[in-house]
Design a protein around this motif. Structure first.
Motif, PDB file in Angstrom:
ATOM      1  N   TYR A  37     -23.259  26.638 -18.057  1.00 54.07           N
ATOM      2  CA  TYR A  37     -21.941  26.456 -18.659  1.00 54.07           C
ATOM      3  C   TYR A  37     -21.915  25.268 -19.615  1.00 54.07           C
ATOM      4  N   GLY A  38     -23.083  24.615 -19.778  1.00 45.32           N
ATOM      5  CA  GLY A  38     -23.186  23.528 -20.753  1.00 45.32           C
ATOM      6  C   GLY A  38     -22.965  22.145 -20.185  1.00 45.32           C
ATOM      7  N   GLU A  39     -22.678  22.022 -18.883  1.00 44.41           N
ATOM      8  CA  GLU A  39     -22.539  20.696 -18.268  1.00 44.41           C
ATOM      9  C   GLU A  39     -23.920  20.066 -18.116  1.00 44.41           C
ATOM     10  N   TRP A  40     -23.988  18.734 -18.170  1.00 46.42           N
ATOM     11  CA  TRP A  40     -25.290  18.077 -18.074  1.00 46.42           C
ATOM     12  C   TRP A  40     -25.146  16.659 -17.550  1.00 46.42           C
ATOM     13  N   THR A  41     -26.250  16.128 -17.058  1.00 46.53           N
ATOM     14  CA  THR A  41     -26.332  14.732 -16.657  1.00 46.53           C
ATOM     15  C   THR A  41     -27.793  14.323 -16.629  1.00 46.53           C
ATOM     16  N   CYS A  42     -28.052  13.028 -16.485  1.00 47.70           N
ATOM     17  CA  CYS A  42     -29.418  12.504 -16.367  1.00 47.70           C
ATOM     18  C   CYS A  42     -29.556  11.795 -15.028  1.00 47.70           C
ATOM     19  N   LEU A  43     -30.642  12.068 -14.330  1.00 49.44           N
ATOM     20  CA  LEU A  43     -30.890  11.457 -13.029  1.00 49.44           C
ATOM     21  C   LEU A  43     -32.267  10.823 -12.990  1.00 49.44           C
TER      22      LEU A  43
END
Length: 485
Positions: A37-43
């Protein structure tokens, strides 16, 4: 009575389920996570490892971020299927309007000779009856164009040099105005602007054409790449720029630059030329493997790694100019930021899945043949008509858009279903290009993860993410602004 606060561990989230997400490693060691759905994050690696193992999440902020971005859910998460279906439908809404960009190739004759010409141009003295679109082909093409389901369409005239067949542009505008009663039609003309009469220029401005041209950089570079008769093309181009500025219509002009190996050492000079001419943006474009660009690649080409290094130099310089007060954007980075920051489609067919070829673009060639993209038409000019969909005189809409060419593009043009791409966290922000892959590898499936299309897009998307996540507050604000324009 004093208030006693609970320990942070009291709020730790012990029980949760993972929702589908992809992850890819960034060059700084962190992992980029994304959803369909285009959501993102960096971990960080340890955060991702703990998440995959469904270990307790003690970080309250991280928990709510993962939950809000639908990467995890708990017992309180209700109605997710309906919500996520709506978000996915929004991301793919461009399919509802089907093909909205329609390209009319009026001629393959041209008054410029360019070292990287992708269109396999013919000289402007060549046989008009052989290399120009006829009024009959134009009329049939307009009928098909106006039969498209979308209420908003773009009609783009290309060549060769499209204005060598200016009477046909006038005919097309007249036909659209006569036959069309309800659709919103945007006219675009792709032209080198080297030999446009005053009356023709007035016609384009009067009918609110968007004008797309080429500017490769400063005089020496542009003239090296593009010749107009026996001289370089820069002087004629700038003369027409001045005429358009005098008519206060320069905001209707956009320019593309094409990167050759000579460009690689001139990133600052190229950007400065665009700024000096009054442009507010630049599209840093690499060579495509068609026409003369393919034939002479050994002379003017470069590796994907060289292009990415050049692109980053340009991007860093543009960001610096903005910090110094000059408002200027790089268009490809802006498109990626829009995909990262909003749920809306960009309209840029190269970053679409399903692919833009056929689904977003239809091309009507000068001879009446119909193709799903400009690149597939260029391949036909080189002798390979693998992607020819039909002809305006003998093929109806159903045969065109449900025929074998579109079936093949549908099978190979959805990156969610391609090997490597389906597991890549950059896939929601990338696209698929089965036509380019066919040209380079002989297969519409290509070598995902290894071919130049993949390496370039993955490299630029990762680069933009790096600038946004690791940049200072002003850089982050700037890039976010690009994505929201």
């Amino acid at each position: 009575m004093g208030v006693k606060f609970q320990q942070a561990s009291h709020f730790a989230h012990n029980t949760y389920e993972l929702l589908p997400f992809r992850f890819s490693r960034l060059e700084n060691g962190q992992y980029f996570l994304s959803t369909d759905y285009g959501e993102w994050t960096c971990l960080a690696p340890e955060q991702l490892a703990a998440l995959v193992k469904k270990e307790k999440i003690n970080d309250e902020e991280l928990w709510y971020e993962l939950k809000a971005k639908h990467m995890v859910r708990d017992s309180e998460s209700e109605g997710l299927v309906t919500l996520l279906a709506s978000k996915y439908r929004t991301k793919k809404a461009f399919l509802e309007n089907f093909s909205q960009l329609h390209i009319f190739v009026l001629t393959v004759r041209c008054n410029n000779s360019c070292v990287y010409c992708q269109a396999s141009r013919k000289s402007c003295q060549s046989d008009r009856t052989r290399y120009d679109m006829s009024p009959e082909v134009m009329e049939k093409s307009i009928e098909l164009f106006l039969s498209m389901p979308s209420d908003k369409l773009t009609l783009e005239f290309q060549g060769g040099e499209s204005t060598l067949n200016m009477p046909l542009i006038r005919q097309a505008v007249h036909l659209v105005q006569t036959k069309n009663t309800s659709k919103d039609i945007q006219f675009v003309v792709c032209t080198n602007l080297c030999d446009l009469s005053e009356s023709d220029l007035d016609f384009l401005i009067e009918h609110q054409f968007s004008i797309s041209t080429s500017l490769d950089g400063p005089r020496t570079l542009h003239n090296e790449n593009r010749r107009f008769g026996n001289v370089g093309a820069w002087e004629a181009l700038i003369t027409t720029f001045d005429k358009i500025k005098q008519r206060k219509a320069f905001d209707r002009v956009s320019a593309l630059m094409t990167t050759t190996n000579q460009s690689l050492n001139m990133p600052y000079e190229i950007i400065d030329e665009y700024v000096n001419q009054g442009f507010r943006s630049i599209f840093i474009r690499e060579l495509n493997p068609y026409g003369f660009a393919h034939k002479y690649f050994h002379k003017i080409g470069y590796s994907t790694e060289q292009f990415l290094a050049f692109y980053e130099q340009c991007l860093d310089y543009i960001i610096t100019l903005n910090h110094q007060g000059t408002e200027f954007r790089e268009s490809y980075a802006s498109l990626i930021m829009k995909k990262l920051m909003t749920p809306w489609a960009t309209g840029f067919v190269d970053l679409q899945s399903p692919c833009g070829s056929g689904f977003g673009v239809t091309l009507y060639n000068y001879d009446g043949n119909i193709y799903p993209s400009d690149e597939s038409r260029m391949m036909a000019e080189m002798g390979d008509d693998h992607f020819r969909m039909g002809n305006v005189f003998d093929t109806n809409c159903e045969e065109l858009f449900f025929g074998p060419v579109m079936q093949e593009l549908a099978a190979a043009g959805v990156n969610d279903c391609l090997p490597v791409c389906s597991d890549c966290a950059f896939a929601p922000y990338c696209g698929a290009d089965p036509i380019r892959r066919y040209q380079v590898t002989g297969s519409v499936y290509g070598n995902p993860g290894k071919d130049d299309f993949c390496l370039k897009n993955r490299g630029i998307i990762a680069m933009v993410i790096k600038k946004f996540t690791q940049g200072d507050n002003e850089t982050r604000r700037l890039l976010m602004q690009w994505g929201l324009k």
